[in-house]
Motif scaffolding. Sequence first.
Motif, PDB file in Angstrom:
ATOM      1  N   ILE A 160      32.729  81.502  46.347  1.00  0.00           N
ATOM      2  CA  ILE A 160      32.663  80.314  45.494  1.00  0.00           C
ATOM      3  C   ILE A 160      33.006  79.084  46.317  1.00  0.00           C
ATOM      4  CG2 ILE A 160      33.710  79.163  43.480  1.00  0.00           C
ATOM      5  CD1 ILE A 160      34.465  82.100  42.578  1.00  0.00           C
ATOM      6  N   ARG A 161      32.204  78.051  46.180  1.00  0.00           N
ATOM      7  CA  ARG A 161      32.574  76.745  46.735  1.00  0.00           C
ATOM      8  C   ARG A 161      33.493  76.072  45.735  1.00  0.00           C
ATOM      9  NH1 ARG A 161      30.743  71.612  46.219  1.00  0.00           N
ATOM     10  NH2 ARG A 161      28.926  72.258  44.988  1.00  0.00           N
ATOM     11  N   VAL A 162      34.733  75.841  46.137  1.00  0.00           N
ATOM     12  CA  VAL A 162      35.738  75.313  45.222  1.00  0.00           C
ATOM     13  C   VAL A 162      35.479  73.819  44.996  1.00  0.00           C
ATOM     14  CG1 VAL A 162      38.197  75.002  44.777  1.00  0.00           C
ATOM     15  CG2 VAL A 162      37.408  77.017  46.049  1.00  0.00           C
ATOM     16  N   GLU A 163      35.324  73.440  43.738  1.00  0.00           N
ATOM     17  CA  GLU A 163      35.061  72.045  43.385  1.00  0.00           C
ATOM     18  C   GLU A 163      36.297  71.345  42.838  1.00  0.00           C
ATOM     19  OE1 GLU A 163      31.780  72.440  40.683  1.00  0.00           O
ATOM     20  OE2 GLU A 163      30.317  72.524  42.319  1.00  0.00           O
ATOM     21  N   GLY A 207      38.183  75.152  50.914  1.00  0.00           N
ATOM     22  CA  GLY A 207      36.824  74.763  50.563  1.00  0.00           C
ATOM     23  C   GLY A 207      36.045  75.862  49.882  1.00  0.00           C
ATOM     24  N   TYR A 208      36.369  77.119  50.222  1.00  0.00           N
ATOM     25  CA  TYR A 208      35.700  78.274  49.624  1.00  0.00           C
ATOM     26  C   TYR A 208      36.733  79.329  49.272  1.00  0.00           C
ATOM     27  CZ  TYR A 208      31.226  76.389  51.170  1.00  0.00           C
ATOM     28  OH  TYR A 208      30.120  75.580  51.347  1.00  0.00           O
ATOM     29  N   ALA A 209      36.393  80.158  48.297  1.00  0.00           N
ATOM     30  CA  ALA A 209      37.221  81.300  47.916  1.00  0.00           C
ATOM     31  C   ALA A 209      36.319  82.511  47.770  1.00  0.00           C
ATOM     32  CB  ALA A 209      37.947  81.025  46.605  1.00  0.00           C
ATOM     33  N   ARG A 210      36.808  83.661  48.229  1.00  0.00           N
ATOM     34  CA  ARG A 210      36.082  84.923  48.019  1.00  0.00           C
ATOM     35  C   ARG A 210      36.928  85.782  47.088  1.00  0.00           C
ATOM     36  NH1 ARG A 210      35.143  87.567  53.267  1.00  0.00           N
ATOM     37  NH2 ARG A 210      33.221  86.378  53.519  1.00  0.00           N
ATOM     38  N   LEU A 211      36.337  86.126  45.929  1.00  0.00           N
ATOM     39  CA  LEU A 211      37.098  86.749  44.855  1.00  0.00           C
ATOM     40  C   LEU A 211      36.352  87.946  44.285  1.00  0.00           C
ATOM     41  CD1 LEU A 211      37.956  83.415  42.981  1.00  0.00           C
ATOM     42  CD2 LEU A 211      39.418  84.619  44.620  1.00  0.00           C
ATOM     43  N   ASN A 212      36.977  88.614  43.339  1.00  0.00           N
ATOM     44  CA  ASN A 212      36.321  89.680  42.591  1.00  0.00           C
ATOM     45  C   ASN A 212      35.692  89.079  41.337  1.00  0.00           C
ATOM     46  OD1 ASN A 212      37.203  91.566  44.440  1.00  0.00           O
ATOM     47  ND2 ASN A 212      39.041  92.083  43.278  1.00  0.00           N
ATOM     48  N   ARG A 235      54.242  64.286  35.422  1.00  0.00           N
ATOM     49  CA  ARG A 235      53.992  64.292  33.991  1.00  0.00           C
ATOM     50  C   ARG A 235      52.654  64.974  33.727  1.00  0.00           C
ATOM     51  NH1 ARG A 235      52.530  58.709  31.044  1.00  0.00           N
ATOM     52  NH2 ARG A 235      54.780  58.396  30.790  1.00  0.00           N
ATOM     53  N   GLY A 236      52.647  65.896  32.782  1.00  0.00           N
ATOM     54  CA  GLY A 236      51.388  66.483  32.362  1.00  0.00           C
ATOM     55  C   GLY A 236      50.717  67.312  33.437  1.00  0.00           C
ATOM     56  N   ARG A 237      49.441  67.046  33.687  1.00  0.00           N
ATOM     57  CA  ARG A 237      48.618  67.907  34.516  1.00  0.00           C
ATOM     58  C   ARG A 237      48.104  67.175  35.751  1.00  0.00           C
ATOM     59  NH1 ARG A 237      48.592  71.960  35.254  1.00  0.00           N
ATOM     60  NH2 ARG A 237      46.448  72.665  35.109  1.00  0.00           N
ATOM     61  N   LEU A 238      47.935  67.920  36.832  1.00  0.00           N
ATOM     62  CA  LEU A 238      47.368  67.433  38.077  1.00  0.00           C
ATOM     63  C   LEU A 238      46.058  68.153  38.357  1.00  0.00           C
ATOM     64  CD1 LEU A 238      50.520  67.446  40.404  1.00  0.00           C
ATOM     65  CD2 LEU A 238      49.345  65.415  39.558  1.00  0.00           C
ATOM     66  N   VAL A 239      44.989  67.396  38.541  1.00  0.00           N
ATOM     67  CA  VAL A 239      43.706  67.979  38.926  1.00  0.00           C
ATOM     68  C   VAL A 239      43.406  67.562  40.363  1.00  0.00           C
ATOM     69  CG1 VAL A 239      41.216  67.989  38.539  1.00  0.00           C
ATOM     70  CG2 VAL A 239      42.779  68.028  36.599  1.00  0.00           C
ATOM     71  N   VAL A 240      43.006  68.536  41.170  1.00  0.00           N
ATOM     72  CA  VAL A 240      42.634  68.292  42.561  1.00  0.00           C
ATOM     73  C   VAL A 240      41.114  68.293  42.656  1.00  0.00           C
ATOM     74  CG1 VAL A 240      42.867  69.035  44.957  1.00  0.00           C
ATOM     75  CG2 VAL A 240      44.721  69.502  43.317  1.00  0.00           C
ATOM     76  N   GLU A 241      40.531  67.160  43.001  1.00  0.00           N
ATOM     77  CA  GLU A 241      39.108  67.094  43.304  1.00  0.00           C
ATOM     78  C   GLU A 241      38.945  67.388  44.792  1.00  0.00           C
ATOM     79  OE1 GLU A 241      36.410  66.752  41.601  1.00  0.00           O
ATOM     80  OE2 GLU A 241      37.133  66.168  39.603  1.00  0.00           O
ATOM     81  N   MET A 242      38.264  68.498  45.087  1.00  0.00           N
ATOM     82  CA  MET A 242      38.202  68.972  46.472  1.00  0.00           C
ATOM     83  C   MET A 242      37.317  68.108  47.352  1.00  0.00           C
ATOM     84  SD  MET A 242      40.335  71.467  46.623  1.00  0.00           S
ATOM     85  CE  MET A 242      39.921  72.600  47.948  1.00  0.00           C
ATOM     86  N   GLY A 243      36.424  67.325  46.752  1.00  0.00           N
ATOM     87  CA  GLY A 243      35.667  66.337  47.511  1.00  0.00           C
ATOM     88  C   GLY A 243      34.559  66.864  48.301  1.00  0.00           C
TER      89      GLY A 243
END
Length: 331
Positions: free
Chosen positions: A38-41, A106-111, A323-331
């Motif tokens: 997966i290309r992590v977005e 940048g990428y993840a290999r998963l099940n 506070r609250g939530r953090l979203v990481v945009e991988m760019g």
Amino acid sequence: MSAFKAVWITRDEGAKAQNPAEVREIGVDDLMEGDVTIRVEQTTVNYKDGLAVTGKGPVVRRFPMIPGIDLVGEVTECSSNAYSKGNKVLLNGFGVGETHMGAYAGYARLNSDWLIPLPKGLSGHQAMSIGTAGYTAMLCVLALEDHGVTPDKGPILVTGAAGGVGSVAVAVLAKLGFEVIASTGRAGEADYLKGLGASEIIDRGELSGPAKPLNKERWAGAIDVAGSNTLANALSMTRYGGTVAACGLAQGMDLPTSVAPFILRGVTLAGIDSVMAPISRRTEAYERLVRDLDMAKLDAITTTIGFDDIIPHASAILEGKVRGRLVVEMG
């Protein structure tokens, strides 16, 4: 596939403490085995991620490790029939970022059987605004409902209310018509919590000391992220037949109480595990989040950061500065 950046954690052989997390360039061959790449977005920073990155909790159990327990991304390769190239998928938990290399790359290999399709009605950014924290909050709400806790039964206590789990829990409960009592150690967040729908704000100090076996009945249920004395106090003040959903251990793993709330008031303590929850329960939780979470409020509790901000924000979330939530945009 060219090299890409990853947050990398190592531990020297024989050492008890892990080395400081660092950013390094790796290739896909450095990832662990799995049937889908997966290309992590987008990803996010949860309290658990903070423990993993800083080493302040025994989260990482295999080295080297790429932390990050949540992601949304695009399938680039799948050797099973589960997904096709270009599919958008969502991951929460299943030991990713703990025993299997995770999202901070940048990428993840998963099940593939750890994944669900990105739910209809959610963008990738919104799914990570929810993340494990928000998905856990919804699991807690489902547990309260499963045990017959309804708005007419009385208020619901939410501890750690200004954090990720707490913020989503307050917003969802308020939309469902519950009166919400929000407990926080940050007095300056009162207006924020009332904006999410909290009816009453109490200082966490009211709950953090030693608990009586039974105290005055105050709420019909609770969602607790703290454990220890806070959970004991929540139980001691739960009304007859109420339910407390326990999903965290920010104060501690101990539970210094007695059986009194359970056998004298018929209180239920519902343990909430988000890591290994079955796919069917995950799907139900996300369907309910699409329906019962005000997306405008979700936007209000979310801060967007970049990949290079992950490590410093991992420390900040443990220090109660997020506070609250953090979203990481991988760019």
